[in-house]
Enzyme design. Structure first.
Site, PDB file in Angstrom:
ATOM      1  N   GLN A  19     -78.882   3.218  83.780  1.00  9.66           N
ATOM      2  CA  GLN A  19     -79.191   2.342  84.889  1.00  9.66           C
ATOM      3  C   GLN A  19     -79.087   2.155  86.487  1.00  9.66           C
ATOM      4  O   GLN A  19     -79.494   1.286  87.087  1.00  9.66           O
ATOM      5  CB  GLN A  19     -77.039   1.645  84.673  1.00  9.66           C
ATOM      6  CG  GLN A  19     -77.332   0.709  83.324  1.00  9.66           C
ATOM      7  CD  GLN A  19     -75.701   0.597  83.508  1.00  9.66           C
ATOM      8  OE1 GLN A  19     -74.833   1.550  83.412  1.00  9.66           O
ATOM      9  NE2 GLN A  19     -75.168  -0.128  83.425  1.00  9.66           N
ATOM     10  N   HIS A 120     -74.069   8.129  77.984  1.00 13.26           N
ATOM     11  CA  HIS A 120     -73.409   6.367  78.188  1.00 13.26           C
ATOM     12  C   HIS A 120     -74.939   5.731  77.440  1.00 13.26           C
ATOM     13  O   HIS A 120     -76.201   5.074  78.083  1.00 13.26           O
ATOM     14  CB  HIS A 120     -74.298   6.470  79.521  1.00 13.26           C
ATOM     15  CG  HIS A 120     -73.255   5.123  80.140  1.00 13.26           C
ATOM     16  ND1 HIS A 120     -72.033   5.077  80.670  1.00 13.26           N
ATOM     17  CD2 HIS A 120     -73.455   4.115  80.016  1.00 13.26           C
ATOM     18  CE1 HIS A 120     -71.554   4.099  81.069  1.00 13.26           C
ATOM     19  NE2 HIS A 120     -72.607   2.795  80.262  1.00 13.26           N
ATOM     20  N   ASN A 164     -69.817   6.604  76.100  1.00 11.41           N
ATOM     21  CA  ASN A 164     -69.203   6.145  76.624  1.00 11.41           C
ATOM     22  C   ASN A 164     -69.545   4.033  75.577  1.00 11.41           C
ATOM     23  O   ASN A 164     -69.839   4.414  75.407  1.00 11.41           O
ATOM     24  CB  ASN A 164     -69.941   5.285  78.107  1.00 11.41           C
ATOM     25  CG  ASN A 164     -69.474   3.819  78.740  1.00 11.41           C
ATOM     26  OD1 ASN A 164     -68.645   3.985  79.647  1.00 11.41           O
ATOM     27  ND2 ASN A 164     -70.556   2.681  78.417  1.00 11.41           N
ATOM     28  N   GLU A 165     -68.377   3.975  75.584  1.00 15.22           N
ATOM     29  CA  GLU A 165     -68.284   2.657  74.847  1.00 15.22           C
ATOM     30  C   GLU A 165     -69.251   2.812  73.500  1.00 15.22           C
ATOM     31  O   GLU A 165     -69.843   1.936  73.790  1.00 15.22           O
ATOM     32  CB  GLU A 165     -68.303   1.284  75.335  1.00 15.22           C
ATOM     33  CG  GLU A 165     -67.473   1.012  77.122  1.00 15.22           C
ATOM     34  CD  GLU A 165     -68.064  -0.151  77.086  1.00 15.22           C
ATOM     35  OE1 GLU A 165     -69.252  -1.114  77.225  1.00 15.22           O
ATOM     36  OE2 GLU A 165     -66.918  -0.776  78.736  1.00 15.22           O
ATOM     37  N   TYR A 296     -63.237  -5.034  81.657  1.00 20.44           N
ATOM     38  CA  TYR A 296     -63.469  -6.587  82.371  1.00 20.44           C
ATOM     39  C   TYR A 296     -62.834  -7.859  82.271  1.00 20.44           C
ATOM     40  O   TYR A 296     -63.099  -8.303  82.549  1.00 20.44           O
ATOM     41  CB  TYR A 296     -64.942  -6.539  82.043  1.00 20.44           C
ATOM     42  CG  TYR A 296     -65.489  -5.439  82.088  1.00 20.44           C
ATOM     43  CD1 TYR A 296     -66.247  -4.780  83.657  1.00 20.44           C
ATOM     44  CD2 TYR A 296     -65.981  -3.676  81.392  1.00 20.44           C
ATOM     45  CE1 TYR A 296     -66.613  -3.945  83.645  1.00 20.44           C
ATOM     46  CE2 TYR A 296     -66.658  -2.937  82.356  1.00 20.44           C
ATOM     47  CZ  TYR A 296     -67.121  -3.190  83.373  1.00 20.44           C
ATOM     48  OH  TYR A 296     -67.949  -2.439  83.944  1.00 20.44           O
ATOM     49  N   GLU A 370     -63.541   2.037  84.491  1.00 27.18           N
ATOM     50  CA  GLU A 370     -64.620   1.004  84.393  1.00 27.18           C
ATOM     51  C   GLU A 370     -63.673  -0.521  84.468  1.00 27.18           C
ATOM     52  O   GLU A 370     -63.066  -0.951  83.699  1.00 27.18           O
ATOM     53  CB  GLU A 370     -65.845   0.566  83.491  1.00 27.18           C
ATOM     54  CG  GLU A 370     -66.976   1.846  83.873  1.00 27.18           C
ATOM     55  CD  GLU A 370     -68.020   1.195  82.325  1.00 27.18           C
ATOM     56  OE1 GLU A 370     -68.381   0.095  82.587  1.00 27.18           O
ATOM     57  OE2 GLU A 370     -68.263   2.291  81.918  1.00 27.18           O
ATOM     58  N   TRP A 423     -66.683   0.239  89.058  1.00 30.80           N
ATOM     59  CA  TRP A 423     -68.014  -0.980  87.825  1.00 30.80           C
ATOM     60  C   TRP A 423     -68.583  -1.043  88.994  1.00 30.80           C
ATOM     61  O   TRP A 423     -67.407  -2.243  89.140  1.00 30.80           O
ATOM     62  CB  TRP A 423     -68.228  -0.789  86.829  1.00 30.80           C
ATOM     63  CG  TRP A 423     -69.181  -0.724  86.315  1.00 30.80           C
ATOM     64  CD1 TRP A 423     -70.584  -1.864  86.335  1.00 30.80           C
ATOM     65  CD2 TRP A 423     -69.804   0.284  85.823  1.00 30.80           C
ATOM     66  NE1 TRP A 423     -71.491  -1.401  85.863  1.00 30.80           N
ATOM     67  CE2 TRP A 423     -71.558  -0.351  85.952  1.00 30.80           C
ATOM     68  CE3 TRP A 423     -69.677   1.928  85.255  1.00 30.80           C
ATOM     69  CZ2 TRP A 423     -72.214   0.298  85.521  1.00 30.80           C
ATOM     70  CZ3 TRP A 423     -70.870   1.938  84.518  1.00 30.80           C
ATOM     71  CH2 TRP A 423     -72.661   1.254  85.146  1.00 30.80           C
ATOM     72  N   GLU A 430     -78.801  -3.604  84.686  1.00 33.04           N
ATOM     73  CA  GLU A 430     -77.036  -4.177  83.686  1.00 33.04           C
ATOM     74  C   GLU A 430     -77.794  -4.303  82.432  1.00 33.04           C
ATOM     75  O   GLU A 430     -78.183  -5.713  81.709  1.00 33.04           O
ATOM     76  CB  GLU A 430     -76.594  -5.829  84.298  1.00 33.04           C
ATOM     77  CG  GLU A 430     -75.631  -6.093  83.755  1.00 33.04           C
ATOM     78  CD  GLU A 430     -74.584  -5.557  83.293  1.00 33.04           C
ATOM     79  OE1 GLU A 430     -73.920  -4.296  83.476  1.00 33.04           O
ATOM     80  OE2 GLU A 430     -73.913  -5.799  81.996  1.00 33.04           O
ATOM     81  N   TRP A 431     -78.270  -3.465  81.618  1.00 36.57           N
ATOM     82  CA  TRP A 431     -79.106  -3.373  79.975  1.00 36.57           C
ATOM     83  C   TRP A 431     -79.404  -4.551  79.966  1.00 36.57           C
ATOM     84  O   TRP A 431     -80.586  -5.359  80.485  1.00 36.57           O
ATOM     85  CB  TRP A 431     -77.792  -3.363  79.414  1.00 36.57           C
ATOM     86  CG  TRP A 431     -76.990  -2.008  79.676  1.00 36.57           C
ATOM     87  CD1 TRP A 431     -75.902  -2.562  80.175  1.00 36.57           C
ATOM     88  CD2 TRP A 431     -77.170  -0.402  80.043  1.00 36.57           C
ATOM     89  NE1 TRP A 431     -74.872  -0.770  80.623  1.00 36.57           N
ATOM     90  CE2 TRP A 431     -75.978   0.145  80.348  1.00 36.57           C
ATOM     91  CE3 TRP A 431     -78.193  -0.405  79.244  1.00 36.57           C
ATOM     92  CZ2 TRP A 431     -76.870   1.750  80.509  1.00 36.57           C
ATOM     93  CZ3 TRP A 431     -78.800   1.022  79.464  1.00 36.57           C
ATOM     94  CH2 TRP A 431     -77.247   1.884  80.143  1.00 36.57           C
TER      95      TRP A 431
HETATM   96  C1  GBH Z   1     -69.951  -2.001  80.579  1.00 38.27           C
HETATM   97  O1  GBH Z   1     -70.041  -2.211  78.821  1.00 38.27           O
HETATM   98  C2  GBH Z   1     -70.893  -0.415  80.311  1.00 38.27           C
HETATM   99  O2  GBH Z   1     -70.212   0.182  79.905  1.00 38.27           O
HETATM  100  C3  GBH Z   1     -71.538  -0.840  81.473  1.00 38.27           C
HETATM  101  O3  GBH Z   1     -73.062  -0.013  81.428  1.00 38.27           O
HETATM  102  C4  GBH Z   1     -72.049  -2.223  82.205  1.00 38.27           C
HETATM  103  O4  GBH Z   1     -72.723  -1.871  83.364  1.00 38.27           O
HETATM  104  C5  GBH Z   1     -71.183  -2.740  82.508  1.00 38.27           C
HETATM  105  O5  GBH Z   1     -69.506  -2.178  81.557  1.00 38.27           O
HETATM  106  C6  GBH Z   1     -71.113  -4.336  82.913  1.00 38.27           C
HETATM  107  O6  GBH Z   1     -71.595  -4.785  81.702  1.00 38.27           O
HETATM  108  O7  GBH Z   1     -68.550 -11.750  76.058  1.00 38.27           O
HETATM  109  O8  GBH Z   1     -66.614 -12.673  77.347  1.00 38.27           O
HETATM  110  O9  GBH Z   1     -66.678 -11.218  75.060  1.00 38.27           O
HETATM  111  C7  GBH Z   1     -69.634  -3.627  79.098  1.00 38.27           C
HETATM  112  C8  GBH Z   1     -68.824  -4.134  77.642  1.00 38.27           C
HETATM  113  C9  GBH Z   1     -68.250  -5.522  75.739  1.00 38.27           C
HETATM  114  C10 GBH Z   1     -67.651  -6.161  78.629  1.00 38.27           C
HETATM  115  C11 GBH Z   1     -67.961  -6.696  75.620  1.00 38.27           C
HETATM  116  C12 GBH Z   1     -67.387  -7.510  78.105  1.00 38.27           C
HETATM  117  C13 GBH Z   1     -67.282  -9.141  75.887  1.00 38.27           C
HETATM  118  C14 GBH Z   1     -67.338 -10.209  77.084  1.00 38.27           C
HETATM  119  N1  GBH Z   1     -68.974  -5.385  77.899  1.00 38.27           N
HETATM  120  N2  GBH Z   1     -67.162  -7.805  76.357  1.00 38.27           N
HETATM  121  S1  GBH Z   1     -66.894 -11.959  75.981  1.00 38.27           S
END
Ligand code: GBH
Length: 469
Positions: A19, A120, A164-165, A296, A370, A423, A430-431
């Site tokens: 990233q 990651h 990571n995740e 998040y 994060e 984060w 952002e992927w």
């Molecule tokens: C992380 O993933 C990553 O580790 C990081 O690399 C990335 O940049 C960062 O977060 C920001 O995206 O659609 O409302 O149900 C985030 C993992 C998984 C968080 C799915 C939000 C769904 C929210 N995400 N989740 S929703």
């Protein structure tokens, strides 16, 4: 009321190699699955890739200087696997190792502790060509790679994080295809879950074998905070099912050395789990000092009757529910003020998550590895600001405050929270959304690579300096 954190509370910022680094063709790096995925039409929203990103590969001295100004004590970064092991033959790339040695040394000289994520998401493409995470061999290869990192960089790393995740790698990478490698096959996604778990266990073992029992080893999960819409039996069953597929599938083997048999039952339409070999659950069950939690937003769920079956094809629902077909879980649309990602803001969910984890695993240290939010930022010219520019981002500031307070609430109810990582340090790739979403507390102008402070960075600096909120 001001709350003062424990004196050793670990404030940090986080990023990931693909990233932020850029320099994809430099010093012998070979392609990873994201390089390939980014070339597929429509895979990344703005058609971009990690090609230049934040150019941190070259600009890490400048970024470390920014972190010094922020006053953070730790930097969570990841290492790019294809820079270290660029081919299937097991070659170790000295140029890659030298690069990270320099970066880790620079961090330590700045008094910033490196928290290093082994993986990651930038899986070498040559491993995907042999099945990627759907293949058991990838877990064994991760252990080899972790062994090389421990040997070559071990004395420079404060905390090791294996993965990571894995939720994202498995369910988005092999389930709905939203992330690299873009496979859509829930049987493979569940195989990937298991092989990622195994990679964690074998990776942790490899690091400990090199560095001894003092090695500080962790893993990072994005646990879903599933909230049942009502208290009805059916809605609670839906929440329980969502918890099983998103959370228990990782927590069970990692901390208890077993998969809950209900998981096998619930996923029968997709797989018979024959990829779990004798002894695997114990291999996954390795001692770890801490668990990193990425948070998040929350997920609201209810029981889904047969009439809602069509919703399974809706793309946004697919993203939110890892097991869409033949499932009893309906994920509700997020409510309230949403971030630029379309995610809800429910800081209480973080308190609940931390508190419940500490109740269940009393000896385990927790780190918020994060937390942050994306907003549509704008640059304001301001002569007094460094570089004459600033981003006023009141919503990110409010999100930050509310979530740091949520950590305080968890601490006050007894949760063992040892740190908080914002984060992200910088806006970055952002992927699947490319550069269109900005999570940084510091802005990146991608044309000039200029770093521009945001109010949220100033706010974070204040919290860190006070060690209080
Ligand atoms: C992380 O993933 C990553 O580790 C990081 O690399 C990335 O940049 C960062 O977060 C920001 O995206 O659609 O409302 O149900 C985030 C993992 C998984 C968080 C799915 C939000 C769904 C929210 N995400 N989740 S929703």
């Amino acid at each position: 009321m001001t709350y003062t954190f424990p004196h050793d509370f670990m404030w940090g910022t986080a990023t990931a190699s693909y990233q932020v680094e850029g320099a994809l063709h430099e010093d012998g790096r070979t392609p990873c699955i994201w390089d390939t995925f980014c070339t597929l039409p429509g895979a990344v929203a703005d058609g971009s890739s990690g090609q230049s990103a934040c150019d941190q590969y070259h600009r890490y001295p400048e970024d470390i200087a920014l972190m010094r100004e922020l006053g953070v004590k730790a930097y969570r970064l990841s290492i790019a696997w294809p820079r270290i092991m660029p081919d299937a033959g097991g070659t170790i790339n000295q140029l890659g190792i030298d690069h990270y040695r320099r970066e880790l040394d620079a961090l330590r000289e700045a008094g910033i502790m490196p928290v290093v994520t082994v993986y990651h998401w930038d899986l070498p493409q040559y491993l995907e060509d042999h099945g990627g995470w759907a293949s058991r061999d990838t877990a064994l290869r991760l252990a080899d790679y972790a062994d090389v990192l421990a040997r070559e960089l071990g004395d420079r790393v404060g905390i090791w994080t294996t993965l990571n995740e894995p939720w994202c790698c498995a369910y988005l990478g092999y389930g709905n295809g939203e992330h690299a490698p873009g496979v859509r096959d829930y049987g493979k996604a569940l195989a990937a879950v298991h092989h990622l778990n195994l990679a964690h266990g074998l990776g942790a073992q490899a690091i400990r074998a090199r560095l001894g029992d003092d090695a500080n080893i962790s893993s990072v999960l994005n646990l879903s905070v599933n909230v049942a819409e009502t208290d009805s039996e059916a809605d609670r069953a839906a929440k329980r099912r969502a918890d099983l597929i998103a959370n228990e599938v990782f927590l069970g083997p990692m901390f208890e050395g077993r998969y809950d048999p209900e998981i096998f039952e619930a996923t029968k339409p997709y797989t018979d789990w024959s990829f779990v070999h004798d002894g695997d659950e114990e291999r996954i069950h390795q001692p770890v000092q801490s668990l990193g939690v990425n948070f998040y937003s929350t997920t609201h769920v209810r029981h889904r009757g047969p009439e809602a079956a069509g919703a399974a094809t809706d793309a946004s629902r697919l993203r939110r529910n890892p097991m869409p077909a033949q499932d009893i879980v309906e994920v509700l649309p997020p409510a309230g003020e949403l971030t630029a990602m379309g995610w809800n803001q429910e800081p209480r969910g973080l308190t609940t998550l931390l508190t419940e984890l500490s109740e269940r695993f009393p000896g385990l240290d927790l780190i918020v590895s994060e937390n942050g939010s994306a907003w549509d930022d704008e640059v304001t010219l301001e002569p007094d600001a460094p570089g004459g520019k600033i981003v006023h981002d009141p919503k990110r500031v409010a999100y930050l405050d509310a979530h740091v307070r949520a950590v305080v609430d968890a601490l006050q109810s007894g949760a063992k929270v040892k740190g908080y990582f914002a984060w992200s340090l910088l806006d970055n790739f952002e992927w699947a959304l490319g550069y269109s979403k900005r999570f940084g507390i510091i802005r990146v102008d991608y044309d000039t690579q200029e770093r521009i402070w945001k109010d949220s960075a100033l706010r974070f600096r204040q919290i860190v300096a006070d060690n209080a909120i």
